[in-house]
Write a protein that holds these residues in place. Structure first.
Motif, mmCIF file in Angstrom:
data_model
loop_
_atom_site.group_PDB
_atom_site.id
_atom_site.type_symbol
_atom_site.label_atom_id
_atom_site.label_comp_id
_atom_site.label_asym_id
_atom_site.label_seq_id
_atom_site.Cartn_x
_atom_site.Cartn_y
_atom_site.Cartn_z
ATOM 1 N N GLY A 262 82.302 70.507 60.271
ATOM 2 C CA GLY A 262 81.415 70.591 61.421
ATOM 3 C C GLY A 262 81.293 71.974 62.002
ATOM 4 N N PHE A 263 80.702 72.888 61.250
ATOM 5 C CA PHE A 263 80.386 74.194 61.831
ATOM 6 C C PHE A 263 78.913 74.501 61.565
ATOM 7 N N ASN B 35 84.170 62.102 67.628
ATOM 8 C CA ASN B 35 84.258 62.615 66.263
ATOM 9 C C ASN B 35 85.313 61.782 65.542
ATOM 10 N N TYR C 286 81.884 67.714 72.685
ATOM 11 C CA TYR C 286 80.470 67.445 72.383
ATOM 12 C C TYR C 286 79.699 67.003 73.630
ATOM 13 N N LYS D 224 81.060 74.112 70.180
ATOM 14 C CA LYS D 224 80.036 73.175 69.743
ATOM 15 C C LYS D 224 78.735 73.364 70.522
ATOM 16 N N THR D 225 78.839 73.636 71.811
ATOM 17 C CA THR D 225 77.636 73.787 72.633
ATOM 18 C C THR D 225 76.848 75.031 72.245
ATOM 19 N N SER E 1 77.302 77.000 69.477
ATOM 20 C CA SER E 1 77.382 77.340 68.048
ATOM 21 C C SER E 1 78.239 78.591 67.828
ATOM 22 N N THR F 22 81.820 78.375 67.021
ATOM 23 C CA THR F 22 83.095 77.731 66.727
ATOM 24 C C THR F 22 84.184 78.744 66.380
ATOM 25 N N SER G 233 77.286 64.088 69.329
ATOM 26 C CA SER G 233 78.118 64.893 68.431
ATOM 27 C C SER G 233 77.291 65.475 67.285
ATOM 28 N N TYR G 234 78.003 66.179 66.394
ATOM 29 C CA TYR G 234 77.397 66.758 65.198
ATOM 30 C C TYR G 234 77.179 65.725 64.092
ATOM 31 N N CYS H 67 74.725 69.676 61.882
ATOM 32 C CA CYS H 67 74.650 70.975 62.587
ATOM 33 C C CYS H 67 74.298 72.103 61.615
#
Length: 405
Positions: free
Chosen positions: A47-48, A184, A215, A245-246, A248, A250, A328-329, A384
């Protein structure tokens, strides 16, 4: 092989990574990301994001570095960020937070979780209740503390917990109820009834609530509602979030914890001996990000929502059954119709790069070994990514169903 004593063993075992010979295996995320790199597959597993967040936030980091903001920050965090976090909680949730006493910054949310659990678990008799599937760090950190992990299952397709099972899991031995919402790996957003029951049980059994809300700005329908907004939860809840996460970002690893001053002080007593402080210029930049207009946060969620829908369309076209995430992603898909008899999601994921040039994560990576059969056909995909990447992944995944007789 030499026997190495230490807490590493139970930590690896808690995460399900200790092999029979006593060797710590790499996580499934490391394995799948390496497989993506080796094969050239599109990585929808980890999740990146593959594109940057708001330019003004990135520029604020550059400016902070250029202006000499390159030394240790104060232990609790850069004052501008502490104030921005407090203002964020008031602006979005109506929560009054003292920036000087009720906030601490951390090296991402994972350090926040580790510091919190290490600080507040007192005995091997303590129990930590989590919702399963769970972010893999939860089991590892709980094992590190020596406490006992107690799980409440989330079932396909809506992944909302059964309230009777939740009530049975929380007892007078429960020290912490650990809540990840939005969730998640499932993408679930817990209902108001679930949140209320968590608070009721915590109050009845005198447990603490720790929330992982990374998230929080990626809810697709409606708004995120923190458990801390319930007056009955306020004095027993520590809320954890991060910028990664908000915005981008990470790789910046800027997280924070808000909550009652006495609980924050207890966590700080441990946190200061982990990383001491997190990166100063990135804290300055995140302070700028948290002050951006509401429209920016709305568009961040809307953009990811469109990617979620595009990914779901591609997964369904490929023959998967899809659980539509509320936040979430991540999107969970059932591959039962595409799997060979006798195989499971882990086997399917290891073959997927060769079959379709795409990487996913088996949901079994997020559950205790004894429960893996309950999630044996489920996969997690990350939305994402750039829209063109999702479109290409969808095209490749369609090859699976096209190749079937």
């Amino acid at each position: 092989m030499r026997e190495i004593p230490g807490t590493w063993r139970r930590t690896a075992q808690g995460a399900g990574l200790l092999s029979a010979p006593g060797v710590a295996a790499p996580t499934i995320f490391a394995e799948m990301s390496a497989l993506a790199a080796q094969s050239g597959a599109i990585n929808l597993g980890q999740g990146f994001p593959d594109e940057d967040g708001p330019a003004v936030v990135l520029e604020a980091a550059r400016a902070a570095i250029a202006n000499g903001r390159n030394q240790y920050a104060p232990g609790r965090g850069v004052p501008a960020l502490l104030q921005a976090i407090a203002a964020h909680q008031a602006r979005f949730y109506g929560l009054t937070v003292d920036p000087d006493r009720e906030v601490v910054t951390t090296a991402g949310a994972t350090e926040a979780l580790a510091a919190t659990l290490l600080a507040l678990i007192d005995s091997p008799a303590d129990e930590v209740v989590v919702f399963e599937p769970y972010y893999d760090a939860y089991a590892a950190i709980v094992a590190l503390t020596g406490a006992r992990l107690v799980t409440v299952p989330l079932r396909w397709p809506d992944f909302q917990p059964d309230l009777d099972l939740l009530a049975a899991a929380v007892t007078d031995r429960t020290r912490i109820i650990l809540v990840n919402d939005p969730h998640n790996p499932t993408g679930a957003v817990f209902s108001a009834d679930v949140r209320a029951e968590i608070v009721r049980l915590a109050e009845h059994h005198d447990a603490l609530i720790v929330t992982d809300e990374v998230y929080e700005h990626l809810v697709f329908d409606g708004a995120h509602v923190p458990i801390a907004t319930d007056p009955a939860a306020a004095e027993r809840t520590l809320s954890i979030s991060s910028a990664g996460k908000t915005f981008s970002t990470t790789g910046w690893k800027i997280g924070w914890i808000t909550g009652p001053a006495d609980l924050i002080d207890a966590v700080l007593a441990v946190k200061q001996f982990l990383t001491y402080v997190s990166t100063t210029p990135f804290q300055d930049a995140v302070a700028v990000g948290l002050g951006l207009p509401d429209a920016v946060f709305t568009e961040i969620a809307a953009t990811l929502g469109r990617k979620r829908d595009r990914l779901a369309e591609g997964l369904r076209a490929a023959g998967f059954t899809v659980s539509t995430p509320a936040g979430s992603y991540f999107t969970v898909a059932d591959a039962a119709a595409l799997m060979e008899p006798g195989t499971d999601a882990a086997h399917f994921c290891r073959e997927l790069p060769a079959r379709a040039g795409v990487v996913a994560i088996p949901l079994t990576a997020f559950v205790a070994p004894e429960h893996r059969s309950d999630y044996a056909t489920l996969l997690r995909f990350a939305a994402c990514k750039r829209t063109d990447v999702i479109a290409e992944a969808s095209r490749r995944l369609a090859l699976i169903s096209a190749a079937r007789p």
